[in-house]
Scaffold this active site. Structure first.
Site, PDB file in Angstrom:
ATOM      1  N   GLU A 112     -34.102  36.403   2.586  1.00 10.76           N
ATOM      2  CA  GLU A 112     -34.430  35.171   3.318  1.00 10.76           C
ATOM      3  C   GLU A 112     -35.556  34.578   3.080  1.00 10.76           C
ATOM      4  O   GLU A 112     -35.954  33.493   2.689  1.00 10.76           O
ATOM      5  CB  GLU A 112     -34.546  35.631   4.857  1.00 10.76           C
ATOM      6  CG  GLU A 112     -34.785  34.655   5.708  1.00 10.76           C
ATOM      7  CD  GLU A 112     -33.956  33.320   5.830  1.00 10.76           C
ATOM      8  OE1 GLU A 112     -34.518  32.334   5.571  1.00 10.76           O
ATOM      9  OE2 GLU A 112     -32.704  33.561   5.876  1.00 10.76           O
ATOM     10  N   ASP A 154     -36.567  30.950   1.275  1.00 12.93           N
ATOM     11  CA  ASP A 154     -37.341  30.158   2.278  1.00 12.93           C
ATOM     12  C   ASP A 154     -38.662  29.405   1.177  1.00 12.93           C
ATOM     13  O   ASP A 154     -39.162  28.472   1.426  1.00 12.93           O
ATOM     14  CB  ASP A 154     -37.813  30.489   3.427  1.00 12.93           C
ATOM     15  CG  ASP A 154     -36.778  30.890   4.536  1.00 12.93           C
ATOM     16  OD1 ASP A 154     -35.892  30.436   4.331  1.00 12.93           O
ATOM     17  OD2 ASP A 154     -37.410  31.518   5.487  1.00 12.93           O
ATOM     18  N   SER A 183     -30.219  28.931   7.165  1.00 13.28           N
ATOM     19  CA  SER A 183     -31.259  29.561   6.680  1.00 13.28           C
ATOM     20  C   SER A 183     -31.943  28.911   5.553  1.00 13.28           C
ATOM     21  O   SER A 183     -33.308  28.903   5.297  1.00 13.28           O
ATOM     22  CB  SER A 183     -31.346  31.023   6.222  1.00 13.28           C
ATOM     23  OG  SER A 183     -30.857  31.666   7.487  1.00 13.28           O
ATOM     24  N   ASP A 208     -24.694  10.002   7.261  1.00 13.14           N
ATOM     25  CA  ASP A 208     -23.848  10.239   8.418  1.00 13.14           C
ATOM     26  C   ASP A 208     -22.689  11.152   7.417  1.00 13.14           C
ATOM     27  O   ASP A 208     -22.257  10.917   6.481  1.00 13.14           O
ATOM     28  CB  ASP A 208     -23.058   9.308   8.899  1.00 13.14           C
ATOM     29  CG  ASP A 208     -22.281   9.427  10.152  1.00 13.14           C
ATOM     30  OD1 ASP A 208     -22.277  10.519  10.553  1.00 13.14           O
ATOM     31  OD2 ASP A 208     -21.554   8.855  10.655  1.00 13.14           O
ATOM     32  N   ILE A 209     -22.384  12.473   8.312  1.00 13.90           N
ATOM     33  CA  ILE A 209     -21.186  13.598   7.512  1.00 13.90           C
ATOM     34  C   ILE A 209     -19.949  13.361   8.329  1.00 13.90           C
ATOM     35  O   ILE A 209     -20.290  13.433   9.693  1.00 13.90           O
ATOM     36  CB  ILE A 209     -21.944  14.903   7.561  1.00 13.90           C
ATOM     37  CG1 ILE A 209     -23.227  14.693   7.096  1.00 13.90           C
ATOM     38  CG2 ILE A 209     -21.273  15.738   6.982  1.00 13.90           C
ATOM     39  CD1 ILE A 209     -23.136  14.244   5.463  1.00 13.90           C
ATOM     40  N   GLY A 241     -20.959   9.224  13.371  1.00 14.89           N
ATOM     41  CA  GLY A 241     -22.038   9.412  14.489  1.00 14.89           C
ATOM     42  C   GLY A 241     -22.442  10.810  14.505  1.00 14.89           C
ATOM     43  O   GLY A 241     -22.107  11.859  13.679  1.00 14.89           O
ATOM     44  N   ASP A 288     -22.345  14.375  16.000  1.00 13.97           N
ATOM     45  CA  ASP A 288     -21.419  15.599  16.280  1.00 13.97           C
ATOM     46  C   ASP A 288     -21.813  16.923  16.145  1.00 13.97           C
ATOM     47  O   ASP A 288     -22.937  17.059  15.522  1.00 13.97           O
ATOM     48  CB  ASP A 288     -20.246  15.385  15.189  1.00 13.97           C
ATOM     49  CG  ASP A 288     -20.594  15.406  13.820  1.00 13.97           C
ATOM     50  OD1 ASP A 288     -21.084  16.659  13.625  1.00 13.97           O
ATOM     51  OD2 ASP A 288     -20.692  14.534  12.981  1.00 13.97           O
TER      52      ASP A 288
END
EC number: 3.4.14.10
Length: 635
Positions: free
Chosen positions: A305, A309, A553, A594-595, A613, A615
């Protein structure tokens, strides 16, 4: 070794005066089921002593939403005119009436006044009390609980206060609250006990390489980004073409919880392949409560992690300095509250042993921190990304609302707070869902939202993917490789005003095929995530090798890097930090990609579906740096 159920004995706590009978009582909190993995034990020593924290009702809360919106709404004449930390602390400090009312109740119940400590900044009263006396004070029955991991906890199922006091108190600790344990803890008979772990670990799939995905050859061609995500893939995906110019004025913080720690040689291995100018670059280490870069435990579970990052954040924002907030020692499991203590002195005081790490650490175990509690150790950076979380169901609404208010206060100070939305779709940590009659389990059917991702005053970040055989120039979809983007609707928090139009349109045009048995379909609660970024196939250097990692993550620190670059441009233009970004994003969704493909399955269902839009899978979409930069520079 299992931690024994014993308490640290403290001096006599109650005055000799008997408790005065109180007739009218009001239940403050109650719980009808245990969180997943917990079972009741029978060996609680009720003569043992525990620290008690009474969180007082803060002042001006009815104005707090508007105060934040005044400095965050792009249409407000006060946009960007953030408050100082002291101004925020003074605005929300409990009233004298509240402090005196609760002190009077304790005095009438037989508690000597000199035993009660008032913490102005955090708005709480603290004292030490035997479990039996606490039961009498709160009309509660306490029990010991054990988690499947061996973690221990003290809790009750319901508690009450005098009716005249109820509106002066938010909640009391220890009572109903459970946190998700990280691992089994060792200790000896003199340790303070019943310490459940304090903060949920990221889902294992978020940082553990997928079986067989060690990377032998790293692709540099952007046409291969569906197989391997690299920094250049992200720059192309989100149109990031910017060189920072005000590095000394800017700041970006990444939060990690010990024993998670980065490996310096891995940072350099990553840099040699992707940005040789960052070889030798390290984050500024800010240690809270004994946080350290441990090197005894290694592997993806302990280094994945933090490596992920930092490798991507350093690459994307260099030369802007990066701050690593390393929280907690090797013995205690630190909490979100311990982090908040560290960045805000006014929030310090009154941490509770069943929820938070208590420092100095009373344990004699190797690695225990004996220094003072970290309190205002470092000023918060302008952007803070955290890839940790817990289930909403693991704590009570009162506990979560109180902590959520603290994120609101950071927003008022111009801080952008990001949290990963989770990696199990509509399910909770570990893929668990709520059973209508029992606790969270793998066989549950009710969706399980996560916290703090559902707090309306953070920016919740979901995950997307480049579809197989597609390129960075093609539309992304919701992540459906190894992990599923966390998303849904809160069971605790009301829908914030900035989100109402977008969510109302979602329900009008694409109402999900589920009932109230599966999720909060009232259309009146907080929806999450707010935005998303790629969360699949990240090339990460872990212990000298390259592997692929997956999860929100990864998405959160990437979004944090983008907002950090936007802050840089604003500082160069003589403007202030962007602060709480959600009101701007919801008013200008055209600045996002937008996905409209993919879903976030879980709890035995396909979950929700990405649609045009907003979701509850990918939020408003993924960043378009060029458009976001122009948008934030225009205000």
């Amino acid at each position: 070794m299992r931690l024994p159920l014993a308490f640290l004995l403290l001096p006599v706590l109650f005055s000799e005066a008997g408790a005065r009978p109180l007739s009218r009582r009001a239940v403050l909190e109650s719980r009808d089921r245990l969180p997943a993995g917990w079972s009741k034990r029978d060996d609680l020593n009720k003569r043992g002593v525990v620290p008690v924290r009474i969180n007082l009702r803060q002042n001006n809360l009815e104005r707090s939403d508007q105060l934040l919106m005044d400095v965050s709404d792009p249409d407000s004449p006060r946009y960007g005119q953030h408050y100082t930390a002291q101004e925020v602390a003074d605005i929300f400090a409990p009233s004298k009436e509240t402090v005196n009312a609760v002190k009077d109740w304790l005095r009438d119940a037989g508690v000597a006044p000199h035993r009660v400590k008032y913490n102005h900044g955090q708005g709480s009263l603290t004292l030490n009390m035997a479990v039996a006396d606490l039961e009498e004070l709160l009309h509660a029955e306490y029990n010991a609980y054990e988690h499947d991991t061996g973690a221990l906890h003290l809790a009750c199922e319901s508690y009450s206060v005098p009716a005249s006091v109820k509106h002066h108190v938010d909640f009391i600790l220890p009572t109903l609250h459970f946190d998700v344990p990280l691992s089994k803890r060792d200790g000896d008979a003199n340790d303070k006990v019943l310490k459940a772990s304090k903060v949920g670990w990221p889902d294992k799939s978020a940082t553990r390489p997928k079986q067989g995905t060690t990377v032998e050859n790293i692709f540099s061609d952007l046409t291969n980004c569906s197989q391997q995500i690299t920094p250049d893939c992200l720059r192309a995906l989100y149109k990031i073409d910017y060189s920072p110019v005000t590095k000394d004025q800017n700041s970006y913080g990444i939060v990690e919880y010990t024993p998670q720690a980065y490996v310096p040689s891995d940072l350099d291995l990553f840099a040699k392949n992707f940005s040789r100018s960052t070889i030798g670059v390290r984050p500024k280490l800010v240690s809270f409560d004994g946080g350290l870069l441990q090197s005894n435990q290694t592997g993806s579970d302990f280094n994945g992690e933090s490596n992920l990052d930092l490798q991507y954040a350093i690459n994307l924002v260099d030369p802007i300095p990066l701050t690593l907030y390393q929280v907690g020692d090797l013995v205690e499991s630190a909490s979100f509250n311990n982090f908040l203590d560290g960045v805000d002195a006014s929030y310090c005081g009154g941490d509770n042993s069943t929820e938070d790490g208590i420092y100095p650490d009373a344990s004699n175990a190797t690695g225990s921190y004996k220094g003072p509690e970290s309190c205002g150790t470092a000023k918060p950076t302008y952007v803070i990304s955290t890839s940790y979380g817990m289930n909403e169901a693991d704590a009570t609404p009162a506990y979560e609302r109180r902590q959520c208010e603290e994120y609101k206060k950071l927003g008022m100070q111009g801080v952008t707070v990001l949290y990963s939305s989770g990696d199990s779709g509509v399910a909770g940590s570990g893929g668990n869902c709520t059973n209508p009659t029992t606790a969270l389990s793998a066989n549950g059917t009710r969706f399980t939202p996560g916290f703090p991702a559902t707090c309306p005053w953070v920016t919740s970040v979901g995950a997307t993917q480049i579809n197989p055989n597609s390129t960075v120039f093609d539309p992304e979809s919701a992540c459906e490789q190894v992990i599923y983007s966390g998303g849904g609707f809160s069971d605790v928090f009301a829908m914030p005003k900035y989100q109402k139009t977008a969510v109302a349109k979602y329900f009008k045009d694409y109402k999900p095929p589920y009932t109230a048995q599966q999720y909060n379909n009232s259309q009146a609660t907080r929806g999450f995530p707010d935005i998303s970024a790629n969360g699949a196939n990240y090339v990460v250097a872990i212990n000298g090798n390259f592997s692929l990692a997956f999860g929100t993550s990864a998405s959160s620190p990437v979004v944090g890097s983008i907002f950090t670059l936007i802050n840089d441009a604003r500082f160069a233009a003589g403007l202030g930090p962007i602060g709480f970004v959600n009101p701007m994003l919801y008013k200008h969704p055209e600045a996002l990609n937008d996905i409209t493909m993919g879903g976030n399955q879980g709890c035995g269902t396909p979950g929700f579906t990405a649609v045009p839009g907003w979701d509850p899978v990918t939020g408003l979409g993924t960043p378009n740096f060029e458009k976001l930069l122009a948008l934030f520079l225009s205000h």
